[in-house]
Design a protein around this motif. Structure first.
Motif, short mmCIF file in Angstrom:
data_model
loop_
_atom_site.label_atom_id
_atom_site.label_comp_id
_atom_site.label_asym_id
_atom_site.label_seq_id
_atom_site.Cartn_x
_atom_site.Cartn_y
_atom_site.Cartn_z
N VAL A 179 0.83 -1.21 0.00
CA VAL A 179 0.00 0.00 0.00
C VAL A 179 0.86 1.26 0.00
O VAL A 179 1.65 1.48 0.92
CB VAL A 179 -0.93 0.01 1.24
CG1 VAL A 179 -1.74 1.30 1.29
CG2 VAL A 179 -1.86 -1.19 1.21
N PRO A 180 0.72 2.11 -1.01
CA PRO A 180 1.47 3.37 -1.02
C PRO A 180 0.84 4.38 -0.06
O PRO A 180 -0.32 4.25 0.32
CB PRO A 180 1.33 3.86 -2.47
CG PRO A 180 0.05 3.25 -2.95
CD PRO A 180 -0.13 1.95 -2.21
N GLY A 236 -1.24 9.26 5.32
CA GLY A 236 -0.95 7.89 5.72
C GLY A 236 -1.26 6.91 4.61
O GLY A 236 -1.51 7.31 3.47
N PRO A 237 -1.26 5.60 4.94
CA PRO A 237 -1.52 4.59 3.91
C PRO A 237 -2.83 4.87 3.16
O PRO A 237 -3.83 5.24 3.78
CB PRO A 237 -1.63 3.29 4.72
CG PRO A 237 -0.87 3.56 5.96
CD PRO A 237 -1.02 5.02 6.25
N PHE A 268 -5.44 2.89 -5.80
CA PHE A 268 -5.21 3.45 -4.47
C PHE A 268 -5.52 4.94 -4.50
O PHE A 268 -5.13 5.63 -5.44
CB PHE A 268 -3.75 3.25 -4.06
CG PHE A 268 -3.35 1.81 -3.89
CD1 PHE A 268 -3.70 1.13 -2.73
CD2 PHE A 268 -2.63 1.14 -4.87
CE1 PHE A 268 -3.34 -0.20 -2.55
CE2 PHE A 268 -2.27 -0.20 -4.70
CZ PHE A 268 -2.62 -0.87 -3.54
N ALA A 269 -6.20 5.41 -3.47
CA ALA A 269 -6.45 6.85 -3.35
C ALA A 269 -6.45 7.22 -1.87
O ALA A 269 -6.48 6.35 -0.99
CB ALA A 269 -7.76 7.23 -4.01
N CYS A 270 -6.45 8.52 -1.62
CA CYS A 270 -6.35 9.02 -0.25
C CYS A 270 -7.51 8.53 0.60
O CYS A 270 -8.66 8.52 0.16
CB CYS A 270 -6.32 10.55 -0.26
SG CYS A 270 -6.28 11.25 1.39
N SER A 271 -7.22 8.16 1.83
CA SER A 271 -8.27 7.66 2.72
C SER A 271 -9.08 8.80 3.33
O SER A 271 -10.25 8.64 3.64
CB SER A 271 -7.62 6.86 3.86
OG SER A 271 -6.78 7.72 4.61
N GLU A 291 -7.99 18.33 -2.58
CA GLU A 291 -7.27 18.33 -1.30
C GLU A 291 -6.09 17.36 -1.33
O GLU A 291 -5.05 17.63 -0.76
CB GLU A 291 -8.21 17.94 -0.15
CG GLU A 291 -9.40 18.85 0.02
CD GLU A 291 -9.00 20.24 0.47
OE1 GLU A 291 -7.94 20.38 1.09
OE2 GLU A 291 -9.76 21.18 0.18
N CYS A 292 -6.30 16.22 -1.93
CA CYS A 292 -5.22 15.25 -2.02
C CYS A 292 -5.47 14.44 -3.28
O CYS A 292 -6.47 13.74 -3.37
CB CYS A 292 -5.19 14.34 -0.80
SG CYS A 292 -3.89 13.09 -0.88
N ASN A 293 -4.60 14.58 -4.25
CA ASN A 293 -4.91 13.97 -5.54
C ASN A 293 -4.19 12.65 -5.76
O ASN A 293 -4.02 12.20 -6.89
CB ASN A 293 -4.61 14.95 -6.68
CG ASN A 293 -3.13 15.29 -6.73
OD1 ASN A 293 -2.33 14.78 -5.94
ND2 ASN A 293 -2.75 16.14 -7.66
N PHE A 294 -3.80 12.01 -4.70
CA PHE A 294 -3.10 10.74 -4.84
C PHE A 294 -3.95 9.74 -5.63
O PHE A 294 -5.11 9.51 -5.33
CB PHE A 294 -2.77 10.14 -3.47
CG PHE A 294 -1.86 8.95 -3.59
CD1 PHE A 294 -0.50 9.09 -3.40
CD2 PHE A 294 -2.36 7.71 -3.94
CE1 PHE A 294 0.34 8.00 -3.55
CE2 PHE A 294 -1.53 6.62 -4.10
CZ PHE A 294 -0.17 6.76 -3.90
N TYR A 295 -3.34 9.15 -6.64
CA TYR A 295 -4.05 8.15 -7.44
C TYR A 295 -3.02 7.21 -8.03
O TYR A 295 -2.05 7.64 -8.63
CB TYR A 295 -4.84 8.83 -8.55
CG TYR A 295 -5.68 7.88 -9.38
CD1 TYR A 295 -6.99 7.57 -9.01
CD2 TYR A 295 -5.15 7.28 -10.54
CE1 TYR A 295 -7.76 6.69 -9.77
CE2 TYR A 295 -5.92 6.40 -11.29
CZ TYR A 295 -7.22 6.11 -10.91
OH TYR A 295 -7.97 5.24 -11.66
#
Ligand code: SAH
Ligand code: ZN
Ligand code: ZN
Ligand code: ZN
Ligand code: ZN
Length: 468
Positions: free
Chosen positions: A19-20, A25-26, A44-47, A54-58
């Motif tokens: 998990v990235p 966090g994870p 995977f995306a922001c929890s 706000e958080c574009n993790f993808y």
């Protein structure tokens, strides 16, 4: 990304090594189902953030991430952390207390208590400042820090005084001595300020401004959507809090998740907390860890699916800064209820509100909630008195009537004969509107210029070209 969306599921129990992490966090592994179950995408995306802004993790599940991107991510994750460590904050707080009140400035823009040498920069930039921060404000940080209400991440809505009093009375009634306050800074504050109670608490919240006013034993920088402690000291404080010493302790959890947070994800974290509690704190076999969770009554079904031993109380939870959840605003009152694994007959309702004890249901019911002999239950949920429909064989909201064409109880102006296209709102879980129209979000309240059933709605809209 943690929100209730129809075609998106979260996959829990993923191998942690795969998990990235994002600054929160994870991340969580999501599966988005395409039409007819085809083209499922797992990513995977922001929890914590339901807003890509706000958080574009993808990251696709099987995506190979280049070392350049990994490095860039490290930088982003570092940048996303609070400006000071918790230990540093404790030192700074001491210095802040030592300043004369007139020299105590807090910057709302940055969310920081400013030491004298730091003030100039914030003044020059015309930041929003709180001047002469009193001792009392420091001890009531929910009044000091501007609630991050509009922010999709925090969705900070504070309890009214009467709801805090009700929770304090309930804790006392349950003989609780130690409370984990997850996303409930006002309850933590009330406990910290109560001098005559044998009550201790630990605040676990994503809002790291609280690091500046509570020591490591009183506040954990924590994400409830992935049960992540942002620093080892926080996790230690959490375990320490649960470790028995001295007279027997009775623990409880109070959690008020941001609206729209996925219940199954929160339930997963609660189960981990229960597990830790069992390992280190449970003193009697078969005892349970009392949990009180705040959610709107629309979410009852979802909650009971994830937490089958829970039940919904009739008590209506009110908030200070929320235009809908404010008791005075509507006849039916706030839609927020308490969900708990404590047997409902053990929780007494405030005598000031009109409750009655239903002997058949063995619980306190609100005055509008009448026992239905056909359903064998007190069936009202919304604050209206429900009416039994013999055809549907259940109680329904009083504004519905049975439609022989649809064969269900419907609103008078429903689109008769049309199969219901189930739009489920990702914020409140109610059908019939989408997230953007959800009445529960502050932004929609502010932007709402006309009632939604107005003729304007039917005018053809210009198509937007932007993708969301
Ligand atoms: N009614 C409560 C506040 C609830 S608002 C009270 O009066 O105390 C939701 C709270 O959850 C806020 O304090 C917010 O900072 C916190 N929060 C939001 N997302 C979170 C997350 N992912 N993990 C932990 N806390 C979170
Ligand atoms: Zn994030
Ligand atoms: Zn009843
Ligand atoms: Zn009924
Ligand atoms: Zn009916």
């Amino acid at each position: 990304m943690a929100g209730q969306v129809n075609n998106v599921d979260v996959i829990l129990d993923v191998d942690p090594s795969k998990v990235p992490s994002c600054p929160h966090g994870p991340t969580l592994l999501f599966a988005r189902y395409g039409d007819k179950g085809k083209n499922t995408k797992r990513f995977f995306a922001c929890s914590a953030c339901r807003d890509r802004k706000e958080c574009n993790f993808y990251q696709l599940e099987d995506e190979k991430v280049s070392s350049v991107r990994l490095e860039a991510r490290k930088v982003i994750n570092k940048k996303g952390q609070p400006p000071f460590s918790h230990a540093k904050c404790v030192q700074r707080l001491k210095a802040f207390w030592d300043c004369p009140v007139v020299n105590r400035l807090m910057c709302q823009t940055c969310g920081i208590l400013l030491l004298p040498t730091e003030q100039k920069v914030h003044i020059n930039k015309s930041h929003d400042l709180v001047k002469s921060v009193s001792d009392e404000l420091l001890q009531n940080p929910t009044k000091l820090f501007r609630p991050q209400g509009k922010d999709k991440v925090f969705a900070q809505y504070l309890f009214s005084k009467s709801s805090i009093t009700f929770m304090m009375d309930t804790l006392k009634e349950q003989n609780v001595t130690h409370v984990l306050c997850i996303g409930t800074p006002s309850i933590h504050e009330a406990i910290q300020n109560a001098t005559n109670l044998n009550l201790q608490s630990l605040l676990m919240d994503l809002d790291h401004r609280y690091m500046q006013v509570y020591s490591t034993e009183k506040y954990c920088y924590y994400n409830m959507f992935n049960h992540h402690f942002f620093n080892p000291a926080s996790e230690m404080a959490f375990k320490q809090f649960l470790t028995p010493a001295g007279p027997p302790k009775k623990f409880a959890v109070i959690v008020d998740p941001p609206f729209g947070g996925m219940i199954d994800v929160i339930a997963h974290s609660l189960k981990k907390i229960i597990q830790t509690w069992k390992e280190i704190a449970q003193n009697k076999k078969n005892s349970i860890l009392p949990i009180f969770m705040f959610q709107s009554y629309f979410m009852e079904k979802n909650i009971l699916e994830s937490l089958p031993t829970f039940s919904m109380l009739d008590y209506k939870v009110t908030y200070l800064n929320h235009p809908v959840f404010n008791a005075a605003k509507s006849k039916t009152g706030s839609p927020v209820r308490i969900f708990t694994n404590v047997k409902p007959h053990l929780i007494h309702m405030p005598s000031s509100d009109d409750f009655w004890f239903c002997k058949i249901c063995n619980r306190f019911s609100s005055s509008e909630n009448k026992h239905c002999n056909k359903c064998n239950q007190c069936t009202s949920k919304s604050g209206h008195t429900y009416i039994h429909c013999n055809q549907c064989k259940k109680c329904v909201k009083p504004n519905r009537s049975h439609c022989p064409v649809c064969k269900t109880c419907e609103l008078p102006d429903h689109r008769c004969g049309f199969e219901k296209t189930e739009t489920t709102c990702h914020i409140c879980g109610e059908t019939g509107h989408k997230r953007k129209q959800c009445p529960l979000t502050m932004t929609n309240i502010d932007n709402r210029k006309r009632p939604s059933s107005n003729g304007d709605e039917n005018k053809p809209k210009k198509k937007k070209k932007t993708k969301s």
